[in-house]
Write an enzyme that holds these catalytic residues in place. Structure first.
Site, PDB file in Angstrom:
ATOM      1  N   VAL A  29      -9.940  15.419  30.514  1.00  0.00           N
ATOM      2  CA  VAL A  29     -11.024  14.444  30.653  1.00  0.00           C
ATOM      3  C   VAL A  29     -12.318  15.202  30.908  1.00  0.00           C
ATOM      4  CG1 VAL A  29     -11.878  12.454  31.937  1.00  0.00           C
ATOM      5  CG2 VAL A  29      -9.419  12.742  31.574  1.00  0.00           C
ATOM      6  N   ASP A  30     -13.273  15.073  29.974  1.00  0.00           N
ATOM      7  CA  ASP A  30     -14.521  15.831  30.058  1.00  0.00           C
ATOM      8  C   ASP A  30     -15.688  14.909  29.740  1.00  0.00           C
ATOM      9  OD1 ASP A  30     -16.536  17.652  30.096  1.00  0.00           O
ATOM     10  OD2 ASP A  30     -15.788  18.912  28.475  1.00  0.00           O
ATOM     11  N   SER A  31     -16.343  14.409  30.783  1.00  0.00           N
ATOM     12  CA  SER A  31     -17.474  13.504  30.574  1.00  0.00           C
ATOM     13  C   SER A  31     -18.700  14.241  30.052  1.00  0.00           C
ATOM     14  CB  SER A  31     -17.830  12.798  31.888  1.00  0.00           C
ATOM     15  OG  SER A  31     -18.177  13.738  32.887  1.00  0.00           O
ATOM     16  N   GLY A  32     -18.669  15.577  30.041  1.00  0.00           N
ATOM     17  CA  GLY A  32     -19.785  16.338  29.505  1.00  0.00           C
ATOM     18  C   GLY A  32     -19.658  16.618  28.020  1.00  0.00           C
TER      19      GLY A  32
ATOM     20  N   LEU B 156     -10.736  14.165  25.941  1.00  0.00           N
ATOM     21  CA  LEU B 156     -11.356  12.839  25.935  1.00  0.00           C
ATOM     22  C   LEU B 156     -12.830  12.996  26.284  1.00  0.00           C
ATOM     23  CD1 LEU B 156      -8.598  10.772  27.786  1.00  0.00           C
ATOM     24  CD2 LEU B 156      -8.845  11.243  25.345  1.00  0.00           C
TER      25      LEU B 156
END
Length: 408
Positions: A265-268, A336
Site C-alpha cells: 500500500v503506497d499512497s505516494g 496499490l
C-alpha cells in the site's frame, strides 16, 4: 532514603554498596558509615555527587540535593588525588563522542536528574561518563587523561550499556575490546588518542597563525558544523532512539483472480501497478492493452508493458474494481497506488494498523514483519532490494508515455 555508593579504594579495587540514611544526615556521619562498609578511613574519603565534590562535613545530604535512589562516588584521597570534576582551562573533559558534548544518557545531558549514575573520576580512574565517551573515537581527549587501558576495558566489559554504545559509535575499538587481547585494545585506544591530539594541534595552529584567514575560517566553520551534527544526533539518540530504527512497509493480503498476493500500500504512488511475473501467475496477461505501454521514469526507469483496464481485487470479503499498469521488472507483486485508494475512499489508520475501505466500511490489518514478502523484510543485506522498492515508488510517479499511449 537509599543511597548507592560506588567506591574506588587506594589499590584501585572497587566495591558498590547501599546505605539507608535520612535526608538530614550530615556528610561527616555519612563518611563514617561508608568507612564501615568499604574500609576506607573517613578522613581519606572524598564523596562526589553529580560531578561535584562534597566538602562541607556539617551540611546534610538533603542540602546537597541527594534523594532516594541516587548514587555517589567515594574515592580515597592519597592515591587518587581527586581534582574537581568537570572541565579545566587547559584540559577538556574526557569526551569521545565526536561532538564535544556529553554522550546521551550521561549526567551532563539536558536532563541530568534522569541520568544520575554517570560521574567523572580522577584521571587515573576513568568514570562511567568517560567510558560512555569511548563510543565514538571522534573526539579523543589527551592521552594522559586515560592512562589505564586495562581499567577502561574492564569497565566497558562490565557495563552492557557502554558496550552497546561502543559498538555503535566506535566499531574499531569495540572489535579490539571483544578480541580479548589487552595489548590490541591498548594499541587501538592510544592510536585514536594520538589522532585526536594531532587534530587538536592542527586546529590550534590554524587558530594561532591567522584566525581571519579564509582557509582557517572555512575549517572553523566545518568544525562547528560537525559538532552541531553530532550534538543533534546525540540528542536524537537520547530523546527519540526509535528514529534510528527501520519501519516495515505497509502490506496487506489480497487476491487477484483467486490467487493470494501480498499488496504494497503506497499512497505516494500515482497508479496501481503489477509485475509481469505476477500478472502471468494471475492469468491476466491476455488482458494487457499494449497501446498503453511506455517508459516510467523516477529514481530509475522501467518499461511499462501496458495496462489491464479492469480487474477484480479481493480484500477480505470485498471484491473491488481495479486497473493495473504492468511493469516488466519489479521486486513486488502488486502495489496499490493513489488511483485505487482514492477510487474506493481508502484510509490508512496507523493507530489501529488497518486499511479502511471507505466504500464498503470493511477493514484489513497490515501484515506484521514476519509475514512480509522477502523483498520487504528488514534484513541487514537488503539495501539493494529496498533501493529497488524506492525506485519503483519513484518510477510510477512520473510515467512517460510511449508513442501509442493514450491520455487518462
Amino acid at each position: 532514603m537509599l543511597i548507592t555508593v560506588y567506591c574506588v579504594r587506594r589499590d584501585l579495587t572497587e566495591v558498590t554498596f547501599s546505605l539507608q540514611v535520612n535526608p538530614d544526615f550530615e556528610l561527616s556521619n555519612f563518611r563514617v558509615l561508608c568507612e564501615l562498609e568499604s574500609g576506607v578511613p573517613a578522613e581519606e574519603a572524598q564523596i562526589v555527587y553529580m560531578e561535584q565534590l562534597l566538602t562541607d562535613d556539617h551540611c546534610s545530604l538533603g542540602s546537597y540535593g541527594l534523594k532516594d535512589g541516587d548514587m555517589v562516588v567515594l574515592l580515597q584521597k592519597d592515591n587518587v588525588g581527586l581534582r574537581t570534576p568537570g572541565r579545566t582551562p587547559n584540559h577538556p573533559r574526557a569526551d569521545f563522542t565526536g561532538s564535544g558534548s556529553a554522550v546521551p544518557g550521561t549526567s551532563s545531558s539536558r536532563h541530568p536528574h534522569q541520568h544520575q549514575h554517570h560521574y567523572h573520576h580522577h584521571q587515573r580512574i576513568p568514570s562511567t561518563q568517560q567510558a560512555h565517551g569511548l563510543a565514538s573515537g571522534e573526539n579523543m581527549t589527551f592521552a594522559q587523561e586515560l592512562d589505564s587501558p586495562a581499567l577502561i576495558r574492564s569497565m566497558l566489559l562490565s557495563n552492557p550499556h557502554d558496550l552497546s554504545l561502543l559498538k555503535e559509535r566506535n566499531p574499531a575499538l569495540a572489535e579490539a575490546l571483544l578480541s580479548g587481547n589487552l595489548e590490541t585494545f591498548s594499541q587501538v585506544l592510544m592510536e585514536q588518542q594520538r589522532e585526536r591530539t594531532l587534530r587538536e594541534q592542527e586546529m590550534f595552529r590554524l587558530y594561532s597563525t591567522n584566525p581571519f584567514d579564509q582557509e582557517t575560517q572555512a575549517r572553523i566553520e566545518e568544525e562547528i558544523r560537525q559538532q552541531n551534527i553530532e550534538e543533534n544526533m546525540n540528542i536524537a539518540m537520547e530523546e527519540a532512539p526509535e528514529s534510528f530504527g527501520q519501519v516495515a512497509m505497509l502490506y496487506i493480503n489480497c487476491k487477484v483472480n483467486g490467487h493470494p498476493l501480498k499488496a504494497f500500500v503506497d499512497s505516494g504512488a500515482q497508479m496501481t501497478i503489477m509485475s509481469q511475473a505476477c500478472a502471468e501467475r494471475c492469468n491476466i496477461m491476455r488482458l494487457v492493452d499494449r497501446r498503453w505501454g511506455g517508459v516510467a521514469k523516477g529514481v530509475g526507469t522501467q518499461r511499462i508493458m501496458g495496462r489491464v483496464h479492469l480487474a477484480q481485487i479481493q480484500i477480505e470479503g470485498d471484491f473491488l474494481q481495479c486497473s493495473f499498469s504492468i511493469l516488466e521488472e519489479q521486486p513486488m507483486d502488486i502495489l496499490l497506488g493513489l488511483d485505487m485508494l482514492r477510487r474506493h475512499q481508502c484510509s490508512i489508520d496507523l493507530k489501529k494498523n488497518v486499511l479502511v475501505i471507505g466504500t464498503t466500511g470493511s477493514q484489513t490489518h497490515f501484515l506484521p514483519e514476519g509475514e512480509l514478502p522477502l523483498c520487504a523484510k528488514l534484513l541487514s543485506g537488503t539495501v539493494q532490494e529496498e533501493s529497488s522498492d524506492r525506485e519503483v515508488g519513484g518510477t510510477i510517479k512520473h510515467p512517460v508515455k510511449g508513442p501509442g499511449r493514450k491520455k487518462h
